[in-house]
Structure formats: C-alpha cells, structure tokens
Design an enzyme around this catalytic site. Sequence first.
Site, PDB file in Angstrom:
ATOM      1  N   GLU A 243       4.752  -7.039  -6.478  1.00  0.00           N
ATOM      2  CA  GLU A 243       5.910  -6.762  -5.639  1.00  0.00           C
ATOM      3  C   GLU A 243       5.524  -6.765  -4.170  1.00  0.00           C
ATOM      4  O   GLU A 243       6.259  -7.252  -3.319  1.00  0.00           O
ATOM      5  CB  GLU A 243       6.509  -5.408  -6.026  1.00  0.00           C
ATOM      6  N   ASN A 361       6.341   1.551   4.046  1.00  0.00           N
ATOM      7  CA  ASN A 361       5.204   1.101   4.842  1.00  0.00           C
ATOM      8  C   ASN A 361       4.300   2.254   5.258  1.00  0.00           C
ATOM      9  O   ASN A 361       3.106   2.053   5.515  1.00  0.00           O
ATOM     10  CB  ASN A 361       5.699   0.322   6.059  1.00  0.00           C
TER      11      ASN A 361
END
Length: 380
Positions: A243, A361
């Site tokens: 992913e 992130n």
Amino acid sequence: MDLDLDDSTIAFRDSVREFLAENIPSEPLASMDTAEGFEQHRQWENTLADARLSVVSWPSALGGRDASLLEWVIFEEEYYAAGAPGRVAQNGIFLLAPTLFEYGTDEQRERFLPRMGRGDDIWAQAWSEPEAGSDLAGIRSSAKQVEGGWVLNGQKTWSSRASFADWGFGLFRSDPEAQRHRGLTYVMFPLTAEGVTVRPIPQLDGEAGFAEIFFEDVFVPDADVIGQPNDGWRVAMSTSSNERGLSLRSPGRFTAAADRLIEHWKKNSDAVANSNTTDRVVDAWIGARAYRLHTFGTVTRLQEGGALGAESSVNKIFWSELDVALHETALDLLGDDGELDGSWQDGYLFSLSGPIYAGTNEIQRNIVAERLLGLPKADR
C-alpha cells in the site's frame, strides 16, 4: 537499470496502447462511489480481464499474462496516460493479492484470485477502527476460535469500497492477552455473511466511498484465514508495504498528471511569466520523474530477489506529498477556472487524504527514523 526497452517490451507497450485507444469508454463512467458507477467500473474490470490486462503480472493460469514487473509499470504508465477509468478492484489486486501470493495457500489463490482479477469480487479494505486508525496494533475487533473456524465481533470504520463491495479483509485480535503486535489474525470475510452490517459513510459530495462494518457473531471458516492464527501482524505488513510502496501508487498516475500540468502551463502566458509558478510546475514535473526512476530501481531490486520493507515508508511520504503539491499547483495555475475543472478539483480533494491513509505520514516518519536511520524511539 537499463531504461532502453527491448523489442518484446515495446511490443507489449504498443499492444496496451492500442487496446486502450479502442476500448476506453467514450463517456466518463459514473463515480465508483455510487451504486451505478460501481457496477460500471466492475464491467470495465471485466473488459480488461477479457483482454488479460486487468492483472498483467499474474500467472496466466490465474488470469494474467506472466508479465514482468517492468511490463506492469509500463502498463500502468500507458493506462494513466490514456485517461482510463479508475480501478475499482484496486484493494484486491494491488493489496490483498500480493499478500495471498506471499502467505496464502494454493487453494486460496485458486479460489479468490481469478474472480478478483475479473472484478467479479470487489474487495473492501477493513483496517481502521474507532480509536485505532494509524495505530493498527490498537485494534479491538475480536476473532474467537471455534470448531472449524472463527467468530468475529467488533467494528471497522473508513473501510474503502465497502459500501458496494463483495468481500473484505482485515486484522482481528485473536489473543487478547498477547502483546499489541501479537495475537492478531488476518481474516477474509464476505460482506453478505450473517451478522455483518455495512453502514455507508457519505462524504462531502454525498457519495459513500467508505463504510463502517459491524460484526456480530460472524462465522468465518479456517480456510479464510491468511497465514497462521495469531501471526496476522507479520502478514499485514506485507499488505502495508504494498500500500505504501510499489503497488497502490504507480508512477504513471503522477507522470500523467505532471504532463497535463505542463500543458496547462504552456497555455497560460501569465503563468509562464511568473517565475514562482514556473518553478512549482518544474518541481512537480521533476518529482513525478524522480518517482518514476525510483520505481524502476525498486523493480530491479525486486526482480533480483529483494523485498519491500521499511523503505516503503519513504516512498509513501514522497508520493503523498507530491500528489498534494502537484494538484495545488494546478489549481493555482488555473485560478478561478480551477473551480470549474472537475478532474483537478476532485484530484486535489482526494490528494489531501494521501498523507493520512496507508498510515499517516507522521507514523511513516517515525518508521523511517527508527528502522532506517537507527534513531532512538520517539516518546509516545
């Protein structure tokens, strides 16, 4: 790697280009986040499968072409450059399928992959839970072992494609006494099973690209567990690496968008005269090409026996931030007209989710710091 394509790869590229030119629907398909559009995109997957182009890198016995990873990247470049429809089957073919190839049984691959490759079964990704988003190890949904299988209870949320999908895959806590990253089992389950309730989540545009999934004493057989019971975390890391890394965000998506951005810039004399705008356009183009070259390097490593590991977190940070910057630049370049350009506007809104899904992130930067740079673990 040698970027000069050999004759067979060029012939493959040309055949893909010809097929797309002849078969891409003349009118855009309805949104796949609607019931009508979902079925239209499923039919498009059938069309690709009939030409053995839905899963080109899979073995021919499972519906593919035995294409190399390089040919897969070439296919993706041509696909995005042609403006072909989005892949409603992507959760299955890009995320679950690599996991089945690595950890699944022959029986599972033969049972699930041909239907997945044709779009006959569309898969929902069921990772996140309330209070357990990027902290995947914090899940609470349970799997209790019974004779012949497992009984699932709990709730998943933000499950992509779940509103209209046929099957789902996710992690469930099978040993509540084990440490956080242990005692988890990777399970596949039909969304039509008794005890499963799917509740679509409407987005700002009113469409439901995600859904909550509730499990109330849902039985799944042992045959639908991937890998060993209680070893689901290790299996799930294979899915997560795909992913974040090579599969989900192929470079063709960004090079095609960067080329469109360049064309808009050429048509805008004010932007050409604005050095700041020009610099941003150039940065986006360079970023897309850099990501392409990095992907070719990854392909070379994988073909030589390497694997996707923690470095996929670097990849994920890069492509997600590139996506936002590229679309922000396009909208600024278009000015007021950007609000009327549905493709750039939709692309921008979707890009904002990139730094969040596939592990935020912030989490990816921790992984990079600890596992790649060897820095001390952050206080949590």
